[in-house]
Design an enzyme around this catalytic site. Structure first.
Site, PDB file in Angstrom:
ATOM      1  N   ARG A 296      32.099  -1.977  56.676  1.00  0.00           N
ATOM      2  CA  ARG A 296      31.365  -0.872  57.288  1.00  0.00           C
ATOM      3  C   ARG A 296      30.115  -1.281  58.067  1.00  0.00           C
ATOM      4  O   ARG A 296      29.442  -0.407  58.611  1.00  0.00           O
ATOM      5  CB  ARG A 296      30.983   0.210  56.265  1.00  0.00           C
ATOM      6  CG  ARG A 296      32.167   0.845  55.600  1.00  0.00           C
ATOM      7  CD  ARG A 296      31.905   2.195  55.017  1.00  0.00           C
ATOM      8  NE  ARG A 296      30.751   2.258  54.132  1.00  0.00           N
ATOM      9  CZ  ARG A 296      30.223   3.397  53.713  1.00  0.00           C
ATOM     10  NH1 ARG A 296      30.724   4.545  54.092  1.00  0.00           N
ATOM     11  NH2 ARG A 296      29.193   3.404  52.916  1.00  0.00           N
ATOM     12  N   ASP A 297      29.787  -2.568  58.135  1.00  0.00           N
ATOM     13  CA  ASP A 297      28.618  -2.968  58.921  1.00  0.00           C
ATOM     14  C   ASP A 297      28.796  -4.380  59.479  1.00  0.00           C
ATOM     15  O   ASP A 297      27.893  -5.210  59.395  1.00  0.00           O
ATOM     16  CB  ASP A 297      27.338  -2.864  58.096  1.00  0.00           C
ATOM     17  CG  ASP A 297      26.075  -2.796  58.956  1.00  0.00           C
ATOM     18  OD1 ASP A 297      26.180  -2.425  60.151  1.00  0.00           O
ATOM     19  OD2 ASP A 297      24.987  -3.100  58.432  1.00  0.00           O
ATOM     20  N   ILE A 298      29.962  -4.628  60.070  1.00  0.00           N
ATOM     21  CA  ILE A 298      30.192  -5.921  60.715  1.00  0.00           C
ATOM     22  C   ILE A 298      29.328  -5.971  61.971  1.00  0.00           C
ATOM     23  O   ILE A 298      29.403  -5.091  62.825  1.00  0.00           O
ATOM     24  CB  ILE A 298      31.690  -6.108  61.080  1.00  0.00           C
ATOM     25  CG1 ILE A 298      32.547  -6.162  59.813  1.00  0.00           C
ATOM     26  CG2 ILE A 298      31.892  -7.352  61.940  1.00  0.00           C
ATOM     27  CD1 ILE A 298      32.340  -7.372  58.947  1.00  0.00           C
TER      28      ILE A 298
ATOM     29  N   THR B  93      25.793   0.181  62.187  1.00  0.00           N
ATOM     30  CA  THR B  93      24.734  -0.083  63.147  1.00  0.00           C
ATOM     31  C   THR B  93      25.146   0.387  64.528  1.00  0.00           C
ATOM     32  O   THR B  93      26.274   0.116  64.970  1.00  0.00           O
ATOM     33  CB  THR B  93      24.421  -1.601  63.170  1.00  0.00           C
ATOM     34  OG1 THR B  93      24.064  -2.001  61.833  1.00  0.00           O
ATOM     35  CG2 THR B  93      23.279  -1.918  64.109  1.00  0.00           C
TER      36      THR B  93
END
Length: 174
Positions: free
Chosen positions: A39-41, A81
Site C-alpha cells: 500500500r505504499d510502494i 503517497t
C-alpha cells in the site's frame, strides 16, 4: 538520489529487479493463502545496501489479503503517497496487488527518468506519470530519460524496460 553518478543503467536495473523480486515475495501466498499488500510502494521505501541490493521497507500500512480467489481485493480506506497511489484504488477503495504494481511502475519511471513522481516546475506541480504517458504514446520516451544514463542503455533493454513499466501503469481490471 536518482541523479547519483554511481547509479549506472546496469545498477538501476539490478535495483529494479531486486525490488520486483521483493514485491513478488510479498504478493506470493506460498502455503498461507495470504498475500501482503504493501500500500505504499515508493522509491524512498526501497532501501539499497552497500552492494546495491534492493530491499522493500516500511510495511506499516500493509494489509494481508486472501490469495485463493480469482480476483483478490480488499475494500480499504485509501492510503499511500500522492503520485504513487493507484488511481483505481484511490477512486474505488478496492485494494489489489495491482495497486502495488501500479506504484512500482511509477518507481520504475523515476529510475529511468531520474526525477521524482511529482515535481514543482515554476510553481506548478507536474506529474511524472502524465509526462510518461504522453511521451510513451508519442514514441519519444528517450527524450525524458535521465541524461546521466542515456549513453549506457541498450535500445532493446530500454524498450523492454519501458514496456514493462508502462504496463504496470495499466488502469484496466482484467
Amino acid at each position: 538520489n536518482l541523479n547519483n553518478n554511481d547509479l549506472t543503467w546496469i545498477r538501476r536495473l539490478k535495483i529494479c529487479i531486486g525490488a520486483a523480486r521483493g514485491l513478488a515475495y510479498l504478493h506470493n501466498p506460498g502455503t498461507t493463502q495470504q498475500r501482503v499488500l504493501h500500500r505504499d510502494i515508493k522509491s524512498s521505501n526501497i532501501l539499497i545496501d552497500e552492494n546495491w541490493n534492493a530491499k522493500i521497507s516500511d510495511l506499516g500500512l500493509s494489509k494481508f489479503g486472501p490469495a485463493n480467489q480469482k480476483y483478490t481485493f480488499l475494500v480499504s480506506n485509501t492510503v499511500g503517497t500522492i503520485g504513487y497511489c493507484d488511481p483505481l484504488y484511490a477512486e474505488t477503495g478496492l485494494l489489489t496487488k495491482e495497486s502495488d504494481v501500479y506504484s512500482f511502475g511509477v518507481v520504475l519511471f523515476e529510475v529511468l527518468c531520474g526525477r521524482m513522481c511529482i515535481s514543482n516546475e515554476n510553481g506548478n506541480l507536474q506529474s511524472l506519470t502524465s509526462l510518461v504517458r504522453r511521451y510513451y504514446d508519442e514514441n519519444k520516451i528517450n527524450e525524458i530519460i535521465c541524461d546521466k544514463i542515456k549513453e549506457g542503455i541498450n535500445t532493446k533493454s530500454l524498450e523492454a524496460f519501458t514496456t514493462i513499466a508502462y504496463k504496470c501503469l495499466n488502469r484496466e481490471l482484467e
